[in-house]
Design an enzyme around this catalytic site. Sequence first.
Site, PDB file in Angstrom:
ATOM      1  N   VAL A  11       7.881  19.308  44.211  1.00 55.41           N
ATOM      2  CA  VAL A  11       6.957  19.189  43.656  1.00 55.41           C
ATOM      3  C   VAL A  11       5.844  18.213  43.914  1.00 55.41           C
ATOM      4  CG1 VAL A  11       6.183  18.694  41.092  1.00 55.41           C
ATOM      5  CG2 VAL A  11       8.487  19.918  41.372  1.00 55.41           C
ATOM      6  N   ASP A  30       5.944   7.725  48.831  1.00 60.34           N
ATOM      7  CA  ASP A  30       7.798   7.811  48.736  1.00 60.34           C
ATOM      8  C   ASP A  30       8.427   6.622  49.202  1.00 60.34           C
ATOM      9  OD1 ASP A  30       9.494  10.575  48.383  1.00 60.34           O
ATOM     10  OD2 ASP A  30      10.618   9.037  49.272  1.00 60.34           O
ATOM     11  N   ARG A 154       7.108  28.041  41.300  1.00 62.83           N
ATOM     12  CA  ARG A 154       8.527  28.833  41.643  1.00 62.83           C
ATOM     13  C   ARG A 154       8.574  28.382  43.126  1.00 62.83           C
ATOM     14  NH1 ARG A 154       6.331  34.628  40.373  1.00 62.83           N
ATOM     15  NH2 ARG A 154       4.594  33.412  41.123  1.00 62.83           N
ATOM     16  N   PHE A 252      10.991  39.186  35.194  1.00 59.23           N
ATOM     17  CA  PHE A 252      12.418  38.774  34.848  1.00 59.23           C
ATOM     18  C   PHE A 252      13.426  39.512  34.263  1.00 59.23           C
ATOM     19  CE2 PHE A 252      12.409  34.435  36.386  1.00 59.23           C
ATOM     20  CZ  PHE A 252      11.206  34.080  36.838  1.00 59.23           C
ATOM     21  N   LEU A 253      13.318  40.905  34.625  1.00 55.85           N
ATOM     22  CA  LEU A 253      14.433  41.881  34.071  1.00 55.85           C
ATOM     23  C   LEU A 253      14.978  42.446  35.272  1.00 55.85           C
ATOM     24  CD1 LEU A 253      12.447  43.564  31.293  1.00 55.85           C
ATOM     25  CD2 LEU A 253      14.300  42.207  31.029  1.00 55.85           C
ATOM     26  N   GLY A 256      20.930  40.775  38.680  1.00 56.35           N
ATOM     27  CA  GLY A 256      21.382  40.307  39.908  1.00 56.35           C
ATOM     28  C   GLY A 256      22.612  39.620  39.863  1.00 56.35           C
ATOM     29  N   CYS A 263      16.057  24.583  39.013  1.00 57.17           N
ATOM     30  CA  CYS A 263      15.445  24.404  37.658  1.00 57.17           C
ATOM     31  C   CYS A 263      16.430  25.252  36.569  1.00 57.17           C
ATOM     32  CB  CYS A 263      13.954  25.092  37.834  1.00 57.17           C
ATOM     33  SG  CYS A 263      12.827  23.897  38.542  1.00 57.17           S
ATOM     34  N   LYS A 323      17.209  32.490  46.065  1.00 57.69           N
ATOM     35  CA  LYS A 323      16.341  33.678  46.227  1.00 57.69           C
ATOM     36  C   LYS A 323      15.564  33.677  47.477  1.00 57.69           C
ATOM     37  CE  LYS A 323      12.269  31.368  44.293  1.00 57.69           C
ATOM     38  NZ  LYS A 323      11.191  31.331  43.517  1.00 57.69           N
TER      39      LYS A 323
HETATM   40  C1  UDX Z   1      11.822  28.444  38.164  1.00 60.51           C
HETATM   41  C2  UDX Z   1      10.648  28.844  37.139  1.00 60.51           C
HETATM   42  O1  UDX Z   1      10.094  30.315  37.534  1.00 60.51           O
HETATM   43  C3  UDX Z   1       9.342  27.902  37.307  1.00 60.51           C
HETATM   44  O2  UDX Z   1       8.383  28.144  36.445  1.00 60.51           O
HETATM   45  C4  UDX Z   1       9.953  26.636  37.289  1.00 60.51           C
HETATM   46  O3  UDX Z   1       8.854  25.714  37.436  1.00 60.51           O
HETATM   47  C5  UDX Z   1      11.082  26.247  38.112  1.00 60.51           C
HETATM   48  O4  UDX Z   1      12.273  27.345  38.004  1.00 60.51           O
HETATM   49  P1  UDX Z   1      12.203  28.963  40.591  1.00 60.51           P
HETATM   50  O5  UDX Z   1      13.682  28.081  40.435  1.00 60.51           O
HETATM   51  O6  UDX Z   1      11.632  28.590  41.956  1.00 60.51           O
HETATM   52  O7  UDX Z   1      11.377  28.799  39.425  1.00 60.51           O
HETATM   53  O8  UDX Z   1      12.726  30.433  40.717  1.00 60.51           O
HETATM   54  P2  UDX Z   1      12.446  31.887  40.141  1.00 60.51           P
HETATM   55  O9  UDX Z   1      11.580  32.742  41.020  1.00 60.51           O
HETATM   56  O10 UDX Z   1      12.135  31.798  38.672  1.00 60.51           O
HETATM   57  O11 UDX Z   1      14.054  32.542  39.862  1.00 60.51           O
HETATM   58  C6  UDX Z   1      15.027  31.876  39.430  1.00 60.51           C
HETATM   59  C7  UDX Z   1      16.354  32.570  39.702  1.00 60.51           C
HETATM   60  O12 UDX Z   1      16.463  33.572  38.905  1.00 60.51           O
HETATM   61  C8  UDX Z   1      16.798  32.804  41.054  1.00 60.51           C
HETATM   62  O13 UDX Z   1      18.104  32.755  41.104  1.00 60.51           O
HETATM   63  C9  UDX Z   1      16.145  34.370  40.726  1.00 60.51           C
HETATM   64  O14 UDX Z   1      17.236  35.300  41.699  1.00 60.51           O
HETATM   65  C10 UDX Z   1      16.751  34.726  39.417  1.00 60.51           C
HETATM   66  N1  UDX Z   1      15.927  35.931  38.924  1.00 60.51           N
HETATM   67  C11 UDX Z   1      14.636  35.963  38.571  1.00 60.51           C
HETATM   68  C12 UDX Z   1      16.905  37.128  38.492  1.00 60.51           C
HETATM   69  O15 UDX Z   1      18.052  37.090  38.683  1.00 60.51           O
HETATM   70  N2  UDX Z   1      16.317  38.235  37.913  1.00 60.51           N
HETATM   71  C13 UDX Z   1      14.835  38.303  37.668  1.00 60.51           C
HETATM   72  O16 UDX Z   1      14.179  39.257  37.115  1.00 60.51           O
HETATM   73  C14 UDX Z   1      14.134  37.010  38.119  1.00 60.51           C
END
Ligand code: UDX
Length: 438
Positions: A11, A30, A154, A252-253, A256, A263, A323
């Site tokens: 971050v 750091d 993300r 986010f639908l 998987g 996070c 991911k």
């Molecule tokens: C997430 C939040 O999106 C971000 O706003 C926050 O600051 C940190 O956490 P990130 O962890 O980088 O970001 O990944 P993200 O793309 O959100 O995916 C998180 C997880 O959800 C992954 O394992 C991904 O594969 C899974 N996912 C996401 C699904 O299984 N299905 C989806 O439709 C979307």
Amino acid sequence: MHISIIGSGYVGLVTAACFAEFGLQVTCMDQDPQRIAAMESGEIPFYEPGLQDLVRKGRQGGRLTFTTDLAQAVNQALVVFITVGTPSTDDGSVDVSSIEAVATGIGRAMTSYTVIVTKSTVPVGTGQRVKFLIESAQREPVRFDVVSNPEFLREGSAIEDFIRPNRVVIGAECDESVAILKDLYRPLYLIETPIVATTIETAELIKYASNTFLATKISFINEMSVLCEKVGADIRMVAKAMGLDGRIGSKFLHTGPGYGGSCFPKDVAAIISTGKEHRCEMGIAQAAVDANARQKTRMVEKIRTALGTINNKRIGVLGLSFKPNTSDIRESPSIAIIRLLLTEGAYVQAYDPEAMQETAQQLPELKLCSDSYEVSDDADAIVLATEWNQFRNLDLERIKKQLRTPIFIDLRNVYQPTRMANMGFQYWSIGRVSPVPM
Ligand code: UDX
């Protein structure tokens, strides 16, 4: 304006590079001299698309500098961002000791008015704790303000998320600090980014509420996919039609093997822990956690059903990161599934475009392959666990020839069931019934 970023992890470095791109003078601090030396020589300790170039550009333009000296970083800056790690403890609560140590250090070093901003994800109440620690550490009273400005980055698209965010949240106690923060984000006015100015506590909670909601959305669609398989429905159509309702939204639908990363698991656990502390049951968040754990074991059951047994089978796995577009394997469903397969006596061979080094350290018993095709070599089945673009256009004929049995288990629904069956694969995916191979 001069700002400093304390903590040059994921971050911190993204924030520093992007603010330098916004034209600000940024010092990135750091306490780890090796990390700082590496970054000064242009090395980025993790993979994030575009970051290396942005850091290079900031350094060459003289807008981005690195230091290990906290006092120097604090004294140069009007605004100091805290971006140190906030790991989970065993009971799911958040360890804020690094934040506390930095706050004390800032208090000692501060010589003129400074705005201290927490960007790390911190439990509600941390902003007030930071304020208390700074006050207690000051050698003589110096005016300061504390602000909460949570990040929503993300992995894999962090720069885009920083430069084109959906919103910027500023939690503060006075108008002056809100105005200073708004100034930092001035380039975003051009793209009309909404700025939500609120209290510190509300800002802190917005981050947890957002991530818990997204994790719940994923767990919901994953659970629905199980029902789809039972009744012969197609989860992709269900999700598509649901998403067309503006109140639900299409993002986010995607079903998987469960959510992972640094996070979602940590933040959902933290909100449950905060709920406990305040005697407020977070039943929906807990259900999301439980559904996510079940989803991973379900994936192993799917593999077992496809193969008859897991013991002594050679299984090829495509994708190790949680991911695509990241080397991060923290809480990766692929890694969790591989661990279960190994426990059940499988021989696993895997490939990932970026996460091989990290995985080798954690799973030495795993055979790491040099490409997607070596993964299928002599394997009883291939499992697509992370949807990297490289895996979307595989030479399927070649893979089929190399497999002992043409079993393809697609945990990300990348391929078309009918096409795969027509090619002679026993194709398994999530929330869809597969036709029998031709
Ligand atoms: C997430 C939040 O999106 C971000 O706003 C926050 O600051 C940190 O956490 P990130 O962890 O980088 O970001 O990944 P993200 O793309 O959100 O995916 C998180 C997880 O959800 C992954 O394992 C991904 O594969 C899974 N996912 C996401 C699904 O299984 N299905 C989806 O439709 C979307």
